[in-house]
Design an enzyme around this catalytic site. Structure first.
Site, PDB file in Angstrom:
ATOM      1  N   SER A 262       0.818  -1.207   0.000  1.00 55.25           N
ATOM      2  CA  SER A 262       0.000   0.000   0.000  1.00 55.25           C
ATOM      3  C   SER A 262       0.857   1.264   0.000  1.00 55.25           C
ATOM      4  O   SER A 262       1.708   1.412  -0.856  1.00 55.25           O
ATOM      5  CB  SER A 262      -0.931  -0.072   1.216  1.00 55.25           C
ATOM      6  OG  SER A 262      -2.104   0.633   0.930  1.00 55.25           O
ATOM      7  N   LYS A 266       4.161   2.027  -2.390  1.00 54.29           N
ATOM      8  CA  LYS A 266       4.591   3.219  -3.149  1.00 54.29           C
ATOM      9  C   LYS A 266       6.040   3.508  -2.741  1.00 54.29           C
ATOM     10  O   LYS A 266       6.895   3.849  -3.556  1.00 54.29           O
ATOM     11  CB  LYS A 266       3.709   4.431  -2.813  1.00 54.29           C
ATOM     12  CG  LYS A 266       2.186   4.185  -2.914  1.00 54.29           C
ATOM     13  CD  LYS A 266       1.385   5.433  -2.568  1.00 54.29           C
ATOM     14  CE  LYS A 266      -0.007   5.201  -1.954  1.00 54.29           C
ATOM     15  NZ  LYS A 266      -0.996   4.500  -2.692  1.00 54.29           N
ATOM     16  N   TRP A 353     -10.065   0.385  -5.066  1.00 53.34           N
ATOM     17  CA  TRP A 353      -9.512   1.705  -4.724  1.00 53.34           C
ATOM     18  C   TRP A 353      -8.092   1.858  -5.304  1.00 53.34           C
ATOM     19  O   TRP A 353      -7.687   2.919  -5.738  1.00 53.34           O
ATOM     20  CB  TRP A 353      -9.499   1.828  -3.195  1.00 53.34           C
ATOM     21  CG  TRP A 353      -9.018   3.114  -2.615  1.00 53.34           C
ATOM     22  CD1 TRP A 353      -7.952   3.253  -1.771  1.00 53.34           C
ATOM     23  CD2 TRP A 353      -9.574   4.425  -2.759  1.00 53.34           C
ATOM     24  NE1 TRP A 353      -7.817   4.567  -1.391  1.00 53.34           N
ATOM     25  CE2 TRP A 353      -8.805   5.313  -1.984  1.00 53.34           C
ATOM     26  CE3 TRP A 353     -10.665   4.937  -3.473  1.00 53.34           C
ATOM     27  CZ2 TRP A 353      -9.066   6.674  -1.895  1.00 53.34           C
ATOM     28  CZ3 TRP A 353     -10.920   6.310  -3.389  1.00 53.34           C
ATOM     29  CH2 TRP A 353     -10.132   7.155  -2.610  1.00 53.34           C
ATOM     30  N   HIS A 403      -7.642  -5.669   0.152  1.00 55.64           N
ATOM     31  CA  HIS A 403      -6.418  -4.907   0.338  1.00 55.64           C
ATOM     32  C   HIS A 403      -5.683  -5.452   1.570  1.00 55.64           C
ATOM     33  O   HIS A 403      -6.113  -5.221   2.702  1.00 55.64           O
ATOM     34  CB  HIS A 403      -6.842  -3.452   0.558  1.00 55.64           C
ATOM     35  CG  HIS A 403      -5.716  -2.492   0.617  1.00 55.64           C
ATOM     36  ND1 HIS A 403      -4.980  -2.140  -0.492  1.00 55.64           N
ATOM     37  CD2 HIS A 403      -5.200  -1.772   1.649  1.00 55.64           C
ATOM     38  CE1 HIS A 403      -4.069  -1.251  -0.144  1.00 55.64           C
ATOM     39  NE2 HIS A 403      -4.179  -1.011   1.143  1.00 55.64           N
TER      40      HIS A 403
HETATM   41  C1  GCU Z   1      -5.361   4.739   1.820  1.00 51.04           C
HETATM   42  C2  GCU Z   1      -4.786   5.513   0.657  1.00 51.04           C
HETATM   43  C3  GCU Z   1      -3.974   4.617  -0.268  1.00 51.04           C
HETATM   44  C4  GCU Z   1      -2.973   3.804   0.512  1.00 51.04           C
HETATM   45  C5  GCU Z   1      -3.670   3.088   1.646  1.00 51.04           C
HETATM   46  C6  GCU Z   1      -2.732   2.344   2.596  1.00 51.04           C
HETATM   47  O1  GCU Z   1      -6.364   3.882   1.359  1.00 51.04           O
HETATM   48  O2  GCU Z   1      -5.817   6.156  -0.005  1.00 51.04           O
HETATM   49  O3  GCU Z   1      -3.296   5.381  -1.247  1.00 51.04           O
HETATM   50  O4  GCU Z   1      -2.301   2.930  -0.330  1.00 51.04           O
HETATM   51  O5  GCU Z   1      -4.351   4.022   2.452  1.00 51.04           O
HETATM   52  O6  GCU Z   1      -1.568   2.685   2.721  1.00 51.04           O
HETATM   53  O7  GCU Z   1      -3.218   1.429   3.258  1.00 51.04           O
END
Ligand code: GCU
Length: 424
Positions: A262, A266, A353, A403
């Site tokens: 997540s 990144k 998402w 997720h």
């Molecule tokens: C939120 C956010 C995402 C990210 C996620 C996470 O949902 O919008 O961009 O990847 O958190 O880190 O769990």
């Protein structure tokens, strides 16, 4: 009274506008038509014909554009001041691993920061390959191991893990062990190095804590528009962890695989793009600002991420809020920066998402750069069936479920890493 009323109305209107602006699109037929920038054509419209053109011209200009317009420049150099072995054991994880807890100290402009790497190393391997990745809630959450030191850094509250008052406690020990297949790693001869990301920079829109202030001059309170947000700070931390790992004789530094889920996916991508010492990179459900193409505006968008998490990227990235079509780059080019090193992009079916198709397409459009090196990538533009991984140098899977990081994900990562990095 009157003033409060008007303020309330103004707040309501702003919220309404915000809500309207950020209704996420989950309908494929509403994805706008967009032009995918060609990773093999320079900003001066010159065709990249070979590895030399890529490495000498295109790669540096892409790295620069991502640095200045998305993740932000690191405002200076900072080396490890000292290394402190807080704890080590030859007999951890039911006798299967060596454990080390290593605190790295930093100091600049009279300010200090430290973060702790927890290492589990397979006992029967002389120099172990490693997965290196951040955890969300402290090192002691990754395993049910009473000897893992509890971090005293700021943490987001999470009552279900017993985290209140932004502090970690004994109650959260092992609560995230489901996300780290340590047993499987050790059995495969691969170790784990993990760090609590909040020790490098607490995940909140506050630039007075974490690593940023060490670089401030005078009464500065915030990085400049082109300077680092939190993701660049976290990825900086991974590189400093690597600086330590190259000195640890128990580690095979040519086989360190940087992993993240997540927001931390990144981060692992950016770490892999900026630091070529990482032998391979894994992005688990990294989504917007990670592996997913921004120009699709599917699920989370640039405007939405920069509003909900204004501290993750540099301020310049906000120029593209709701203007993805103006971006001279897109996420497939960040993936391409990792070539020819192995890269695994993973999605989850119920994680719309993060835009699974956008993540697949990120890998697809990065593939020509991998091909330049004779490496295989992703050649399909429609999602493959669930739970059927494509294990090329540039690998992809979409698994069933939400997720998360699951046992299934780790099984694929381990299998793929062993193949790609010739791990016995
Ligand atoms: C939120 C956010 C995402 C990210 C996620 C996470 O949902 O919008 O961009 O990847 O958190 O880190 O769990």
């Amino acid at each position: 009274m009157k003033k409060t009323f008007f303020l309330l109305i103004a707040l309501l209107i702003t919220q309404l506008i915000f809500a309207q602006q950020f209704v996420p699109n989950y309908d494929e037929s509403k994805v706008p038509k967009f032009v995918v920038p060609d990773p093999l054509v320079t900003f001066n419209q010159k065709k990249v014909k070979n590895v030399k053109d890529w490495e000498k011209k295109r790669r540096p200009e892409l790295l620069k554009i991502f640095t200045q317009n998305m993740f932000g420049e690191i405002p200076g150099d900072l080396k490890i001041l000292s290394v402190e072995i807080l704890e080590q054991s030859e007999n951890a994880y039911n006798g299967k691993a060596k454990r080390k807890q290593v605190l790295l100290h930093f100091e600049k402009n009279g300010k200090k920061l430290g973060f702790t790497i927890l290492l589990y190393l397979p006992k029967n391997v002389e120099k172990a390959p490693l997965f290196l990745g951040y955890n969300f809630y402290g090192n002691h959450t990754v395993a049910n191991d009473a000897d893992i030191i509890i971090s005293d850094a700021w943490v987001e509250n999470n009552p279900s893990f017993g985290i209140i008052n932004n502090q970690l406690t004994e109650q959260s020990r092992g609560v995230r062990s489901n996300r780290w297949a340590i047993e499987k790693m050790l059995e495969s001869g691969i170790g784990l190095a993990t760090i609590y990301y909040g020790e490098v920079d607490p995940d909140k829109n506050d630039f007075t804590d974490g690593i940023h202030p060490l670089f401030y001059t005078d009464d500065q309170k915030h990085p400049a528009k082109n300077e680092w947000g939190s993701i660049a700070a976290w990825s900086w931390g991974l590189s400093r962890a690597m600086d330590y790992l190259v000195t640890d004789s128990d580690v095979d530094v040519s086989k360190v695989i940087v992993f993240g889920h997540s927001r931390l996916g990144k981060t692992s991508l950016w770490a892999g793009a900026t630091d070529q010492r990482f032998a391979a990179v894994i992005s688990n459900n990294s989504g917007c600002g990670g592996a997913a193409l921004s120009k699709r505006k599917f699920g989370e968008t640039v405007g939405r991420i920069n509003t909900a998490f204004p501290h993750w990227f540099c301020d310049n990235f906000k120029n593209y809020n709701n203007k993805e079509e103006l971006m001279p780059f897109d996420q497939h080019e960040m993936l391409a920066l990792i070539a020819p090193r192995p890269l695994y992009v993973a999605s989850a079916e119920d994680d719309q998402w993060a835009d699974p198709k956008g993540e697949l397409l990120g890998a697809y459009y990065a593939t020509p750069v991998f091909n330049l090196y004779g490496k295989k990538g992703i050649t399909i533009t429609e999602l493959p069936p669930v739970n059927q991984p494509i294990l090329n140098t540039l690998a992809y899977h979409i698994r069933t479920g939400k997720h998360d990081v699951t046992e299934y994900d780790w099984e694929q990562y381990i299998k793929w890493a062993k193949e790609q990095l010739n791990i016995e």
